[in-house]
Design an enzyme around this catalytic site. Structure first.
Site, mmCIF file in Angstrom:
data_model
loop_
_atom_site.group_PDB
_atom_site.id
_atom_site.type_symbol
_atom_site.label_atom_id
_atom_site.label_comp_id
_atom_site.label_asym_id
_atom_site.label_seq_id
_atom_site.Cartn_x
_atom_site.Cartn_y
_atom_site.Cartn_z
ATOM 1 N N MET A 57 -4.481 3.787 -2.450
ATOM 2 C CA MET A 57 -5.835 3.683 -2.273
ATOM 3 C C MET A 57 -6.261 4.847 -1.965
ATOM 4 S SD MET A 57 -5.660 0.843 0.834
ATOM 5 C CE MET A 57 -4.137 1.095 1.166
ATOM 6 N N GLY B 291 0.814 -1.149 0.040
ATOM 7 C CA GLY B 291 0.056 -0.064 -0.087
ATOM 8 C C GLY B 291 0.984 1.311 0.004
ATOM 9 N N LEU B 292 1.040 1.854 -1.178
ATOM 10 C CA LEU B 292 1.697 3.091 -1.043
ATOM 11 C C LEU B 292 1.121 4.301 -1.178
ATOM 12 C CD1 LEU B 292 4.769 4.016 -1.815
ATOM 13 C CD2 LEU B 292 4.301 3.897 -4.377
ATOM 14 N N CYS C 106 -7.509 11.211 8.783
ATOM 15 C CA CYS C 106 -7.311 11.423 7.085
ATOM 16 C C CYS C 106 -8.332 12.420 6.352
ATOM 17 C CB CYS C 106 -6.945 10.527 6.374
ATOM 18 S SG CYS C 106 -8.176 9.200 5.697
ATOM 19 N N GLY D 190 3.135 0.277 5.479
ATOM 20 C CA GLY D 190 4.356 1.076 6.455
ATOM 21 C C GLY D 190 3.900 1.372 7.833
ATOM 22 N N GLY E 63 1.795 7.565 -0.612
ATOM 23 C CA GLY E 63 2.530 8.870 -0.896
ATOM 24 C C GLY E 63 3.290 9.353 0.240
ATOM 25 N N GLY E 64 3.525 8.675 1.335
ATOM 26 C CA GLY E 64 4.324 9.040 2.335
ATOM 27 C C GLY E 64 5.417 8.398 2.453
ATOM 28 N N VAL E 65 6.277 8.928 3.322
ATOM 29 C CA VAL E 65 7.653 8.374 3.725
ATOM 30 C C VAL E 65 7.747 6.829 3.955
ATOM 31 C CG1 VAL E 65 8.066 9.333 5.986
ATOM 32 C CG2 VAL E 65 10.074 9.008 4.483
ATOM 33 N N ASP E 66 6.808 6.811 5.060
ATOM 34 C CA ASP E 66 6.769 5.181 5.560
ATOM 35 C C ASP E 66 6.484 4.203 4.333
ATOM 36 O OD1 ASP E 66 7.536 6.026 8.128
ATOM 37 O OD2 ASP E 66 5.259 6.410 8.340
ATOM 38 N N CYS F 18 -10.932 1.455 9.799
ATOM 39 C CA CYS F 18 -10.229 1.462 8.442
ATOM 40 C C CYS F 18 -9.305 0.353 8.283
ATOM 41 C CB CYS F 18 -9.555 2.772 8.298
ATOM 42 S SG CYS F 18 -8.861 3.015 6.614
#
Length: 363
Positions: A39, A13-14, A200, A128, A16-19, A104
């Site tokens: 997602m 699950g990418l 979020c 992450g 768009g954050g650093v983790d 979630c």
């Protein structure tokens, strides 16, 4: 991860954050077949720019391109609305304080995302999250992350054996500062990106203003512990136990001059009770909780363990016993501040997350 075949296909699950960016890199370095999935769980962006789906997707695509990983972009917002947000609104309407991030993870990230990833040919998914998974004799355990300050097992306590068997947490053995450094060393666009905080779909917006767009205001009285009227509130849904910010009552109002905090909500009278300072009414030692979920075999009760009634809290010693009404009773060794109905209580045995339940009321 070390025991997996290198032909294992993992979809991470990418976000768009650093983790998740570093998690993707680590999986590639392990030699696995890696794809990524972005997602979209919410249709509306936070206008302040802290929760921009477009920006997050753009950053995720840049990471995927840099790592030469295929990126799938999928809209799960309808699932999120039906399985998470509607419950969130119903709970607030009852004057309770739910935790949508817990739901979630259970309903979206480790069910809908997992099912979609498997349909794409994945053997497992990865995220992450700062947590660890251990397996012994076919039974999976959820362990806290190595970085205690970032441990996210609290939010993952509703996962079941199947979900854990299909999941990987590449950051579980890494400290956050090292994750940042890895991102910087690899020139990731996300290296210095601000960590997401709060819910979020609210982002940096005012919580009460956001909630007011979905729930009607119901004016009632704010009273002190003696029942003395202080001012009006606009609805119990907009307050939580232990809250200080947003009451707009100066410390000078009252006897002690100390700040005011929400101590209780009376749903029947639509009344909000507030107290000053470290008032005794803010502290309780016993609670009742519903819908207990155990990650592995349900323990024999009574059970001595530790628990958290909120994220980032240090685990507190307690005893769990069974109530006659199928709820569980938790007695803490020490008084706990601001036990909040609707929130999750999560149980631990040292570094192992046992599961959790929903707080119903304080005793």
């Amino acid at each position: 991860m070390k025991n997996l075949n290198k032909n294992t296909k993992i979809i991470v699950g990418l976000s768009g954050g650093v983790d998740s960016s570093v998690a993707t890199l680590l999986l590639l370095k392990q030699g696995y077949q890696v794809e990524a999935l972005f997602m979209k769980n919410w249709e509306e962006d936070d206008k302040s720019g802290y929760c921009s789906v477009e920006q997050d997707l753009s950053d995720a695509q840049k990471i995927a391109d840099k790592l030469d990983v295929k990126l799938h972009a999928v809209n799960f917002s309808a699932d999120y609305w039906n399985d998470v947000f509607i419950h969130f609104l119903k709970e607030h309407k009852k004057g309770r304080t739910p935790n949508p991030d817990v739901l979630c993870n259970q309903k979206i990230k480790f069910r809908v995302f997992l099912e979609h990833a498997l349909s794409l040919g994945a053997d497992k998914i990865a995220t992450g999250h700062y947590a660890r998974i251990a397996e012994k004799n076919g039974t999976y355990q959820l362990k806290t992350g190595l970085d205690d300050s970032k441990d996210q097992s609290y939010f993952l306590h509703l996962l079941n054996q199947y979900q854990l068997s299909k999941s990987l947490f590449p950051l579980g053995e890494i400290n956050k500062i090292d994750v940042r450094n890895i991102a910087i060393e690899n020139g990731f666009v996300t290296a210095n990106k601000k960590d997401s905080t709060g819910i979020c779909f609210i982002g940096e917006r005012n919580f009460s203003e956001f909630l007011a767009t979905y729930l009607s205001k119901q004016q009632g009285d704010i009273v002190d512990e003696q029942g003395q009227f202080i001012k009006h509130h606009q609805g119990l849904a907009f307050y939580t136990i232990g809250q200080r910010k947003g009451l707009k009552i100066g410390g000078g109002f009252g006897k002690s001059g100390e700040p005011w905090f929400v101590a209780d909500k009376c749903i029947e009278r639509n009344e909000l009770m507030i107290v000053q300072g470290n008032h005794a009414l803010l502290y309780h030692q016993i609670l009742s909780a519903s819908k207990p979920h155990w990650i592995s075999t349900p323990p024999t009760l009574p059970l001595m363990c530790s628990a958290k009634i909120r994220y980032r809290q240090q685990s507190q010693s307690c005893m769990i016993s069974q109530n006659d009404n199928k709820q569980i009773k938790v007695v803490f060794k020490q008084l706990q501040r601001a036990i909040t109905p609707g929130q999750s209580i999560v149980f631990y045995d040292n570094k192992t997350c046992l599961g959790g339940a929903i707080i119903e009321f304080r005793l």
